[in-house]
Design a protein around this motif. Sequence first.
Motif, mmCIF file in Angstrom:
data_model
loop_
_atom_site.group_PDB
_atom_site.id
_atom_site.type_symbol
_atom_site.label_atom_id
_atom_site.label_comp_id
_atom_site.label_asym_id
_atom_site.label_seq_id
_atom_site.Cartn_x
_atom_site.Cartn_y
_atom_site.Cartn_z
ATOM 1 N N GLN A 23 -49.843 -56.048 -24.151
ATOM 2 C CA GLN A 23 -49.632 -55.744 -22.743
ATOM 3 C C GLN A 23 -50.336 -54.429 -22.422
ATOM 4 O O GLN A 23 -50.178 -53.450 -23.153
ATOM 5 C CB GLN A 23 -48.129 -55.583 -22.456
ATOM 6 N N PRO A 24 -51.121 -54.389 -21.362
ATOM 7 C CA PRO A 24 -51.816 -53.150 -21.043
ATOM 8 C C PRO A 24 -50.859 -52.092 -20.504
ATOM 9 O O PRO A 24 -49.803 -52.416 -19.963
ATOM 10 C CB PRO A 24 -52.807 -53.565 -19.961
ATOM 11 N N ASN A 52 -46.232 -53.314 -16.096
ATOM 12 C CA ASN A 52 -47.139 -52.516 -16.925
ATOM 13 C C ASN A 52 -47.417 -51.132 -16.364
ATOM 14 O O ASN A 52 -47.933 -50.271 -17.050
ATOM 15 C CB ASN A 52 -48.473 -53.246 -17.080
ATOM 16 N N THR A 141 -53.252 -55.108 -12.608
ATOM 17 C CA THR A 141 -52.786 -55.537 -13.929
ATOM 18 C C THR A 141 -53.624 -56.703 -14.445
ATOM 19 O O THR A 141 -54.039 -56.736 -15.605
ATOM 20 C CB THR A 141 -51.302 -55.947 -13.847
ATOM 21 N N GLU A 142 -53.888 -57.639 -13.540
ATOM 22 C CA GLU A 142 -54.702 -58.804 -13.911
ATOM 23 C C GLU A 142 -56.098 -58.367 -14.360
ATOM 24 O O GLU A 142 -56.607 -58.814 -15.390
ATOM 25 C CB GLU A 142 -54.834 -59.697 -12.675
ATOM 26 N N LYS A 145 -55.980 -56.709 -17.724
ATOM 27 C CA LYS A 145 -55.719 -57.700 -18.775
ATOM 28 C C LYS A 145 -57.005 -58.398 -19.154
ATOM 29 O O LYS A 145 -57.267 -58.666 -20.323
ATOM 30 C CB LYS A 145 -54.685 -58.723 -18.300
#
Lengths: 160, 657
Positions: A23-24, A52, A141-142, A145
């Motif tokens: 997970q970032p 995140n 976040t996407e 990732k």
Amino acid sequence: METVTNQLVSIEKPEIVAPPDWQPVIIGILCNWCSYAGSDLTGTSRLQYPPNIRIIRVPCSSRVDTWFLIKSLQTTADGVLVSGCHPGDCHYISGNYFARRRFLVTKKLLNFVGFHENRIQFSWVSAAEGPKFAKVVSKVTEDIKKLGPLHLYKKENFEK
Amino acid sequence: MARVGVFVCFCGANIADYVDVPQVVEEAKRIREVKFAIDYKYMCSDPGQQQIRDAIAQHRLTSIVVAACSPRMHEKTFRKALSDAGMNPYLLEVANIREHSSWVHQKDKKAATEKASDLVRMAVAKSIANEQLHEISVPVTKRALVIGGGIAGIQAALDIADARIPVVLVEKSPSIGGKMAQLDETFPTLDCAQCILTPKMVDVASHPYIELIPYSEVLELQGFVGNYKVKIKKKASYVNFKTCTGCGACWQKCPVKVDNEYNMGIDKRKAIYTPFPQAVPNKPVIDAEHCTMLTKGKCGICAKVCEKGSIDYQMQDEIIEREIGAVVVATGYDMWDPKPYEEYGVGRFKDIITSLEFERMVSANGPTNGLPLRPSDGKVPKNVVFIKCVGSRDEAKGISYCSKICCMYTTKHTILLHHKVHDSHAYVFYMDIRAAGKGYEEFVEKAQVDTGTTYLRGRVSKIYKKGDKLMVRGEDAQIGQVVEVEADLVVLATAVSAPKDNPDLARLLGISYDKYGYLSEAHPKLRPVETAKAGIFLAGCTQAPKDIPETVSQASACAAKVCGLFAGDTMKKDPMISTVNTEYCSGCQNCVKVCPYGAIVTDEVPFGHGSKELRTVAKINEGVCQGCGSCVAICRSTAINLAGFTDPQIINEIVSI
């Protein structure tokens, strides 16, 4: 700038495949008057977004030094989001204009040293835009990732 | 070595349902600097605060972290708990684990708990770098500036002055009174506007605490709350107000005729004029644009007839400076120009007038002695069509908001028409009737019955001429048919729009405005009269369209805010401001350029100890600094730091995740 960047060795390592449970970590630096208030509104409206992001409060987006962004990527974060008041709405009259200019330069710097420019993202979220904040965080976040973990520049890698 | 205490709040179930609070406490205890960690149901309650106070004494804590709701909510509460325990309140950090964790990650308790622990760790890291700060107290100039002399400005000025606080009232036109002075009767009681307004205008002129500066504009505002300096341009009136008695001989003899703004251009005034007979101050001014003496050097009649010798053609604009502590902005509104409604024939047909023109005609002191007359032939109209929402609620041509007062004043106009022309008939085209307000709905219903007005729900699509009549074509949505009404006169209920000078004024004052040009309040519900800039308040239509009762209440609210601000001799100011380390400062002055408040000046210090040579360094005026931090980020030599958000504090947060 383009050609120079291409000649440099990129810090990004697309060949490194992240473990499935990776997970970032994303640092969000938000201005107190608009974006921080907006993120509070996201909370009071119970709008959900990926967990995140870790939020740091600053008085104004113009307080954000390029140093903070580089330091984040060097040490703990895989990506950084900086958010301030909409241009023209700055609580401190003109702070976000300075911030906007500084971020454009920072992006070029990132490119130059070989980071993917999406590692650092900027947005304008007002105190009334709770849903927008949730959307922005989800998108950032996407993006991070997709870019994968930021291995090389981590502090522990230096020390090894 | 820092000794940090961590206090994690359940917030009832708000946090505890989605975050494993005991787990967060355990994680906190693992941090080296944390000497004490505990959870509690409601940290903000008195027993919760007591735990903080007790722990400070028992465990000799050097900084405190409270993990609870947003610092925007309870930071002040917990700071007070710290100072009650004898600790500097700025050694507190709040970890926002409610708005930023439990409420936004309700489906993933593990991730939310992990995030909460991270947030606590960041707050602990930041708090280690916290410094003791002390509130700054700055002196207050107890004088208020009111911009605009309409009913809002008048009410605010009178209320402030009644509290024995001096007021400077600046009005753009030669007389105070504003739009309300142009009205005939006011809804819903049909009070005569002049009868309720003019006594207040006289009060303003005679009040010992009010300095009225008419025919003037604000040029510049500098400083900060409690300590503003304002520059006012007093336009040349070419009449010495000190000697003028207001006898009126000058304007009676003046040969130049100009459209009368007070009567919406329906009749003429002279080049030297008082706007209306009840004007305050009741002294004439010369319209420099039209006076032939000032433009061509010919005439001079007014100077000849003035027995007091008050006419002075050489008069120049004057700059007045005043020190003030607070500002009330009450610049009112403009009537929206209906030109885009080409299908109505605006500008082509003379017998289409705006509501304010109608208002002036039916006014007892108006240009037609209180009778509505057709501008084309001067006949009394029998059939009058009123069209509502001209400009309002029409995104395509006008503005998308509701102007709020048109429904009510159109109803009033139907009554006034009925009073003045007994055998007339009024038609009203409307979209909705919005009559929310005390006694408003009753007023509308009574008016409909008493006047027999025909209400047609729908928009007008076209107006065309047939003989000397106007044919108004529109849809009656209730019967679903197109209707045509033969009208002698058409009155457009034009929208209320923001004064066109508002954006310029907002920039000059350093406050924000919305896309329509209305000035923005600090919070739409809880701080409706304050702006985001401390010490500047808003009254009346300059903030949004509103009627007279609302305007008056907002003006009085402004007065209360100003009086509250001036209650003490000094004001407390947040210590979160920038400081310069002159040892590091290279004197590049980049910070001077970016400071939005002009708070940074240059200073000279010796090169070294005992040196006679001087070098330039930056110096921050702590009264003016608002603590944005622009200068800190721009400083190449890291000589500037912002208390409460220093580089070590923020870097600590970043590296501790």
